[in-house]
Design a protein around this motif. Sequence first.
Motif, PDB file in Angstrom:
ATOM      1  N   ASP A   1      41.028  36.699  37.339  1.00  0.00           N
ATOM      2  CA  ASP A   1      41.262  37.627  36.231  1.00  0.00           C
ATOM      3  C   ASP A   1      40.860  39.042  36.607  1.00  0.00           C
ATOM      4  OD1 ASP A   1      42.118  35.497  34.802  1.00  0.00           O
ATOM      5  OD2 ASP A   1      40.277  35.244  33.624  1.00  0.00           O
ATOM      6  N   LEU A   2      39.738  39.103  37.343  1.00  0.00           N
ATOM      7  CA  LEU A   2      39.236  40.403  37.751  1.00  0.00           C
ATOM      8  C   LEU A   2      40.224  41.092  38.689  1.00  0.00           C
ATOM      9  CD1 LEU A   2      36.784  42.210  37.349  1.00  0.00           C
ATOM     10  CD2 LEU A   2      35.721  41.126  39.328  1.00  0.00           C
ATOM     11  N   LEU A   3      40.825  40.311  39.566  1.00  0.00           N
ATOM     12  CA  LEU A   3      41.807  40.868  40.508  1.00  0.00           C
ATOM     13  C   LEU A   3      42.994  41.458  39.747  1.00  0.00           C
ATOM     14  CD1 LEU A   3      42.849  41.345  43.365  1.00  0.00           C
ATOM     15  CD2 LEU A   3      43.804  39.043  43.345  1.00  0.00           C
ATOM     16  N   ILE A   4      43.434  40.718  38.727  1.00  0.00           N
ATOM     17  CA  ILE A   4      44.571  41.207  37.950  1.00  0.00           C
ATOM     18  C   ILE A   4      44.197  42.474  37.188  1.00  0.00           C
ATOM     19  CG2 ILE A   4      46.083  40.656  35.996  1.00  0.00           C
ATOM     20  CD1 ILE A   4      45.970  37.708  37.066  1.00  0.00           C
ATOM     21  N   LYS A   5      42.994  42.440  36.605  1.00  0.00           N
ATOM     22  CA  LYS A   5      42.496  43.648  35.920  1.00  0.00           C
ATOM     23  C   LYS A   5      42.481  44.834  36.877  1.00  0.00           C
ATOM     24  CE  LYS A   5      39.237  42.249  32.290  1.00  0.00           C
ATOM     25  NZ  LYS A   5      37.787  42.188  31.997  1.00  0.00           N
ATOM     26  N   TRP A   6      41.965  44.578  38.048  1.00  0.00           N
ATOM     27  CA  TRP A   6      41.835  45.652  39.055  1.00  0.00           C
ATOM     28  C   TRP A   6      43.218  46.222  39.382  1.00  0.00           C
ATOM     29  CZ3 TRP A   6      43.717  46.721  43.891  1.00  0.00           C
ATOM     30  CH2 TRP A   6      43.085  47.755  44.600  1.00  0.00           C
ATOM     31  N   GLU A   7      44.157  45.318  39.609  1.00  0.00           N
ATOM     32  CA  GLU A   7      45.496  45.776  39.974  1.00  0.00           C
ATOM     33  C   GLU A   7      46.150  46.549  38.835  1.00  0.00           C
ATOM     34  OE1 GLU A   7      48.338  43.839  42.222  1.00  0.00           O
ATOM     35  OE2 GLU A   7      46.950  42.665  43.451  1.00  0.00           O
ATOM     36  N   ASN A   8      45.722  46.231  37.611  1.00  0.00           N
ATOM     37  CA  ASN A   8      46.277  46.937  36.462  1.00  0.00           C
ATOM     38  C   ASN A   8      45.506  48.207  36.122  1.00  0.00           C
ATOM     39  OD1 ASN A   8      48.347  45.127  36.130  1.00  0.00           O
ATOM     40  ND2 ASN A   8      47.114  43.764  34.838  1.00  0.00           N
ATOM     41  N   GLY A   9      44.547  48.522  36.958  1.00  0.00           N
ATOM     42  CA  GLY A   9      43.843  49.790  36.772  1.00  0.00           C
ATOM     43  C   GLY A   9      42.764  49.764  35.708  1.00  0.00           C
ATOM     44  N   ASP A  10      42.245  48.597  35.379  1.00  0.00           N
ATOM     45  CA  ASP A  10      41.162  48.485  34.405  1.00  0.00           C
ATOM     46  C   ASP A  10      39.959  49.327  34.820  1.00  0.00           C
ATOM     47  OD1 ASP A  10      39.908  46.572  32.118  1.00  0.00           O
ATOM     48  OD2 ASP A  10      38.441  46.938  33.719  1.00  0.00           O
ATOM     49  N   ILE A  11      39.501  50.193  33.926  1.00  0.00           N
ATOM     50  CA  ILE A  11      38.481  51.180  34.295  1.00  0.00           C
ATOM     51  C   ILE A  11      37.173  50.533  34.724  1.00  0.00           C
ATOM     52  CG2 ILE A  11      37.039  53.044  33.418  1.00  0.00           C
ATOM     53  CD1 ILE A  11      39.459  53.928  31.755  1.00  0.00           C
ATOM     54  N   GLU A  12      36.739  49.519  33.965  1.00  0.00           N
ATOM     55  CA  GLU A  12      35.469  48.873  34.304  1.00  0.00           C
ATOM     56  C   GLU A  12      35.542  48.152  35.637  1.00  0.00           C
ATOM     57  OE1 GLU A  12      33.625  46.343  31.375  1.00  0.00           O
ATOM     58  OE2 GLU A  12      34.139  47.814  29.809  1.00  0.00           O
ATOM     59  N   ALA A  13      36.643  47.447  35.833  1.00  0.00           N
ATOM     60  CA  ALA A  13      36.810  46.706  37.075  1.00  0.00           C
ATOM     61  C   ALA A  13      36.776  47.663  38.262  1.00  0.00           C
ATOM     62  CB  ALA A  13      38.128  45.930  37.067  1.00  0.00           C
ATOM     63  N   ILE A  14      37.466  48.783  38.107  1.00  0.00           N
ATOM     64  CA  ILE A  14      37.517  49.734  39.216  1.00  0.00           C
ATOM     65  C   ILE A  14      36.166  50.405  39.442  1.00  0.00           C
ATOM     66  CG2 ILE A  14      38.495  51.963  39.891  1.00  0.00           C
ATOM     67  CD1 ILE A  14      41.181  50.904  38.945  1.00  0.00           C
ATOM     68  N   ALA A  15      35.430  50.627  38.360  1.00  0.00           N
ATOM     69  CA  ALA A  15      34.104  51.224  38.510  1.00  0.00           C
ATOM     70  C   ALA A  15      33.188  50.301  39.308  1.00  0.00           C
ATOM     71  CB  ALA A  15      33.505  51.501  37.133  1.00  0.00           C
ATOM     72  N   LEU A  16      33.203  49.026  38.965  1.00  0.00           N
ATOM     73  CA  LEU A  16      32.356  48.073  39.689  1.00  0.00           C
ATOM     74  C   LEU A  16      32.797  47.953  41.144  1.00  0.00           C
ATOM     75  CD1 LEU A  16      30.107  45.998  39.715  1.00  0.00           C
ATOM     76  CD2 LEU A  16      31.754  44.260  38.978  1.00  0.00           C
ATOM     77  N   TRP A  17      34.105  47.942  41.307  1.00  0.00           N
ATOM     78  CA  TRP A  17      34.674  47.848  42.664  1.00  0.00           C
ATOM     79  C   TRP A  17      34.221  49.033  43.513  1.00  0.00           C
ATOM     80  CZ3 TRP A  17      38.621  51.117  44.736  1.00  0.00           C
ATOM     81  CH2 TRP A  17      39.238  50.651  45.912  1.00  0.00           C
ATOM     82  N   ASN A  18      34.282  50.230  42.918  1.00  0.00           N
ATOM     83  CA  ASN A  18      33.836  51.423  43.632  1.00  0.00           C
ATOM     84  C   ASN A  18      32.360  51.350  43.962  1.00  0.00           C
ATOM     85  OD1 ASN A  18      35.871  53.282  44.256  1.00  0.00           O
ATOM     86  ND2 ASN A  18      36.137  53.753  42.078  1.00  0.00           N
ATOM     87  N   LEU A  19      31.598  50.887  43.004  1.00  0.00           N
ATOM     88  CA  LEU A  19      30.152  50.792  43.198  1.00  0.00           C
ATOM     89  C   LEU A  19      29.826  49.869  44.367  1.00  0.00           C
ATOM     90  CD1 LEU A  19      27.357  51.527  42.001  1.00  0.00           C
ATOM     91  CD2 LEU A  19      27.508  49.408  40.651  1.00  0.00           C
ATOM     92  N   MET A  20      30.453  48.668  44.345  1.00  0.00           N
ATOM     93  CA  MET A  20      30.104  47.677  45.376  1.00  0.00           C
ATOM     94  C   MET A  20      30.655  48.053  46.738  1.00  0.00           C
ATOM     95  SD  MET A  20      29.988  44.080  43.312  1.00  0.00           S
ATOM     96  CE  MET A  20      29.026  43.248  44.564  1.00  0.00           C
ATOM     97  N   ASN A  21      31.872  48.576  46.771  1.00  0.00           N
ATOM     98  CA  ASN A  21      32.400  49.033  48.053  1.00  0.00           C
ATOM     99  C   ASN A  21      31.553  50.172  48.613  1.00  0.00           C
ATOM    100  OD1 ASN A  21      34.465  47.281  48.606  1.00  0.00           O
ATOM    101  ND2 ASN A  21      36.046  48.511  47.623  1.00  0.00           N
ATOM    102  N   GLY A  22      31.065  51.010  47.722  1.00  0.00           N
ATOM    103  CA  GLY A  22      30.184  52.103  48.153  1.00  0.00           C
ATOM    104  C   GLY A  22      28.949  51.561  48.850  1.00  0.00           C
TER     105      GLY A  22
END
Length: 587
Positions: free
Chosen positions: A230-251
Motif C-alpha cells: 500500500d505504501l508503494l502505491i501511495k508513494w507512486e501516487n505522490g502521497d505527501i506523508e509517504a514521500i516525507a518518510l521516504w526522503n527522511l529514510m533515504n537521507g
Amino acid sequence: MESIYRLLKAVLIEFFKTNYSECIPSDFIFQSTNKEHQGHITLMVFPLAKLVKKSPDDLANAIGIYLMSSDLILGQQVIKGFLNLRLSPKAFQLLIQDNSDLKIESKDLKKIVLEYCGPNTNKPIHIGHLRNMFLGYAVAAILKEVGHDVHKVNIFNDRGIAICKSMVGYMEYGNQTTPESEGIKGDFFVGKFYVLFSTECSRQAQPFIAQGMKKEEAEAQTAIFQKANDLLIKWENGDIEAIALWNLMNGWFYDGVRKTYARLGIDSEKDYYESQEYKKGKDIVEIGYQSGVFQKDETGAIYIDLTDKGLDKKFLQRSNGTSLYITQDMALVKQRFDDYRMDKMIYVVGDEQNYHFKVLKYIMEAMQEPFSKDIYHLSYGLVLGKDGSKFKSREGTPADADMILDAVVEEAKSQTLESGKAEQFLEKELKEIAESVGLGALKFALLKVTATKNIVFDPKEAVDLNGDTGSFIQYTYVRTKSLLSRWEGKLNAQMATELAAEEEDLILHLSSFKSCLLRCAEALDPAELALYTLNLAKIYNRFYAQVSVLKEENIEKRNFRVFLTNLTNQVLSKSLTILGVPLPEKM
RNA sequence: GACUUGGUAGCUCAGCUGGAUAGAGCAACUGCCUUCUAAGCAGUAGGUCACAGGUUCGAAUCCUGUCCAGGUCACCA
C-alpha cells in the motif's frame, strides 16, 4: 619491450629476405626464456620452419648466427627448436630508455561512461558491492591511464518495494528514533528496520506456509507485506506523508553510505536516482508499442517477443500499468546517452544479470537506437563464502561491507602490533597504517581474481599479511620509499656495463608494464595488473636481498640501482593507485 | 530442459593469441636479522591440468562428447 622486438623483427626480416625471399613471415613469436635455460627471450622457430620447410633446429641455428650480428644480442643457443637469446647491455639500456617514462600513448581514444556501485537504499552495502566498486574503480582508472575520457557514474536504487519495507518497519517499530538518537550509522539504522520487517513478515507467513503455501507466496499474504505494498502505491501516487518518510529514510541512508564510500576511496562524478528516471520508461514503452516493436497481451501487459533471438518474451510493463526493472533501465540508458553522448556505456554489474543486459541491448536495437551497440555489460562473478555458498547478512556472518572492513583493519592493527614495530609509531600513525593496510589487503584480495570468475572469499585469508597480498606489495613500496629517502644524489639512468641477474629480471619486468596495462584496458579486467604488481614486488624483493644498493661501493652500479629502485617505486605507486590500494607512508 | 560460466597441488589462484620438465601464495618442513625495513629472502615437499576421444611436429590451452558445480531463463530488483 616493444622497441627491442621491433628492432629484432627488422633483423629477422632481413634474414628472410636474403635467404628465403619467397616467404617472409608476417610475424614472429617471442616469449621469455625458461628459467632452466640461458637467455632472456626466446624466438619460436617452429612456425617459421614450417613456412620455409626446413628442420626447426637447422633454421634456428642459421637465425641464431645471423642475429649475432645485431648489437642487441650477446649470445644464442638452440635447444629443440627454441632459439634462446641473451640480450646485450645495449638492449637493456634501450629497455630502460623506453620505459623510464610511464606515459602511454594510444590511439582510438573514446569517451566512456562507467556505471558502478548501484546500492539499494534499504540496507547497508555488502560484500558483493565491494567487488563491484573495487572492480569498477580499477577498470575506470585503467581506461583513464591508457588515455580514454572516462566518466564514473553511480546509480541509487532508491525506490520500490524494498525501501517501502524498511519504511513500514520504521512506522511499526521506529518510535521517532533517529540514527543520531541511537548512535547508529544511517544506512545501518535503515537496514535495521528492513530486518525487523522481514522477521515479522516471515512470522506472519508461518500459518500460510503450514497450509502448504510457498514461502514467497505466503509472505505476500501477510498483513505487514500488504502495508508495504500500500505504501508503494501511495508513494507512486505522490502521497505527501509517504514521500516525507521516504526522503527522511533515504537521507539517513545516503548519510551513512557516503561515509563508507569515502572510507573506501570510491567516487563518482554524477549520481543517478532511479526515482527520477523510472517514469520516463513508460513513455519509451508507449512509443515502442505504438510503432509496433512491442506487443500487448490479453491482460494489457506489454512485452517484446525475443524468441527469434533464442530468448523469451520479456515483459516491459505490468498489466496494471506500473513499470518494471527493465522499464527504468530503458529510460536510464537513453538518459545517459543524452547526458554524455559517449562512445561506450559500461555497466559494472554482477553476472546474475547477464540475461537482463542482453535483453536491454536487444530492446534498444529493436527500437533502432544507434547507441545499442555501445552498451557493454562488464559482468563479474559472485563472492562466495568458504563453504561455497553465497554470503548472507542475516545469519550473523559479517557480510556487510563496513563490518568486513572493520575486521580487516582490526586484523592489520594486531599484525602490526605483533610485528613489534608498533613502538616506533605514534598512535595516530598506527591507526593510519592499519586502515591503509587493511583496506589494501581487502581490495587486492578481490581484484587479483579474474573478474568473470566467482571468488571464494575467506576474510581471515584476505587479512593474512603474508604472501599473495596487497600488504606484501605495500611493504615493498614502503621499502623502496625508505631507501630512496636516504639517497641524496641524482637519479641516473646510465647503466653499469655489467648487470646482475636480479637487475636484468627487474628491468625485463619493468619493461612490460605498459603492455600489461594495455591488455587490461582491452580485457576490462584489472586482475592481470594486480598480478603484475605482485610479481614486480617479488622481483624487487629478490633484487633487494641479493644486491646492495646504497652500500654498493662501485659508484656506477650504485647510481643505477638507485635508479631502478626509483623506477620500481614509481611503477608500484602507479599500479597501486590504479587498483585503489592505498600507499602507506610507513609500515 | 535451454542458455551461460567454470573444473589446474590439501586450500586460494596464475598460466595472454597452442610451445621446452605446468607456475605462485597459503598450510607443512629447513635455513638466513652485527649489513639499505625479516610484513622479507633462499630451499624441501606437494600434479593423471574433471573424464574420453579428435586435430598436429607439439594440447591445461583448439574441436566433439560425457560427468560435476555456479548463474540465468518472472507482470522481483
